[in-house]
Scaffold this active site. Structure first.
Site: not given
Ligand code: PAF
Length: 291
Positions: A48, A72, A160, A197, A187
């Site tokens: 992030h 979601q 990602k 996460s 990343v």
């Protein structure tokens, strides 16, 4: 420290004031009054922060939204246990973001939910959408709301979530939304695991097994010269050799249509993978060019 704003009215006022201030103070050739939005669900990791750094580099006012969007998440998904920690997120954004927009659920959905939703279309039923029905409609609905609330000139997303990036780009085109989408590369940890996460749900064994996703993609892309089937075979073999990883899907798609490529495909493509490691669902992808 960035200023934390929790209501839509205050955010609109704050962004308008920042734009006006930048316009008055800035030189005429600098993009000082540009507003750049980085939408997130918090639990900020270096992936992030890379998006936010990119936003910073674009110049102007950087707004990071932190909102775990119930729309979601499907029934039985990890909405309740999704990692949350506003204070540490805000600290991580020091020197990078100007404003953090962190609304409560009833600020975004005063009626408890949203009757009117963005329909993400047929591609939203594939890959991530096949495992998570309604996920992309919910994601696009909150992204559209954020675009209307923040009115950014640019919004930054991570590669990602390749299917998300595709669908956001298409929504922007289909609905003529006045925002430019910037995409930042994934990343990775030093062993190749894509930052997520959800990695924090993994125990030690799971963490060791999870690297099979990026290894599979690398093994696949090494076979690009032999075509899409060879890519799928090589990537599939890596996953099959790791019993702790349960493959959900592995597919090579055309970046324009996001539909699976045919055997004779030439040019750019994206290999997508999703798998469960224990109860944690992970995704990754890699751009591949077929000669
Ligand atoms: O990628 C995410 O974190 C979310 O899907 C997003 C774009 C913030 C919308 O809730």
């Amino acid at each position: 420290m960035p200023e934390v704003v929790t209501t839509i009215a205050a955010l609109r006022k704050r962004v308008a004031a920042a734009r006006e201030f930048a316009r008055r103070e800035g030189s005429s050739d600098a993009p000082v009054s540009r507003v750049v939005l980085v939408p997130t669900m918090g639990a900020l990791h270096d992936g992030h922060l890379q998006l936010v750094r990119q936003a910073r580099d674009l110049g102007g006012i950087v707004v990071v939204s932190i909102f775990v969007n119930p729309l979601q998440f499907g029934p039985g998904e990890d909405l309740e246990r999704y990692p949350r920690g506003l204070d540490s997120d805000v600290q991580r954004l020091e020197g990078l973001a100007d404003i953090v927009f962190a609304p409560a659920v009833d600020e975004m959905y005063p009626a408890g939910s949203a009757e009117t939703r963005v329909s993400a279309g047929a591609v939203a039923g594939l890959y991530e959408g096949a495992s998570r029905p309604g996920h992309f409609d919910g994601m696009l609905t909150v992204v559209a709301k954020l675009f209307h609330i923040v009115a950014p000139d640019v919004a930054v997303f991570g590669q990602k979530d390749a299917q998300q990036v595709h669908l956001v780009g298409r929504m922007v085109r289909d609905l003529d939304l006045p925002v430019t989408i910037a995409v930042v590369d994934t990343v990775r940890e030093s062993d190749g695991l894509a930052l997520s996460s959800r990695n924090q749900y993994l125990d030690q064994t799971g963490r060791a097994a999870a690297v099979a996703l990026s290894r599979a993609l690398r093994a696949g892309s090494a076979k690009a010269e032999s075509g899409p089937d060879a890519v799928l075979e090589a990537a599939g073999a890596v996953v099959a050799a790791e019993p702790a990883v349960k493959l959900d899907y592995l597919v090579v798609v055309d970046p324009e249509t996001f539909l699976p490529v045919g055997v004779g495909h030439h040019g750019p493509a994206i290999a997508l993978i999703a798998a469960r490691v224990g109860s944690t669902r992970l995704i990754d992808n890699e751009r591949i060019s077929f000669p």
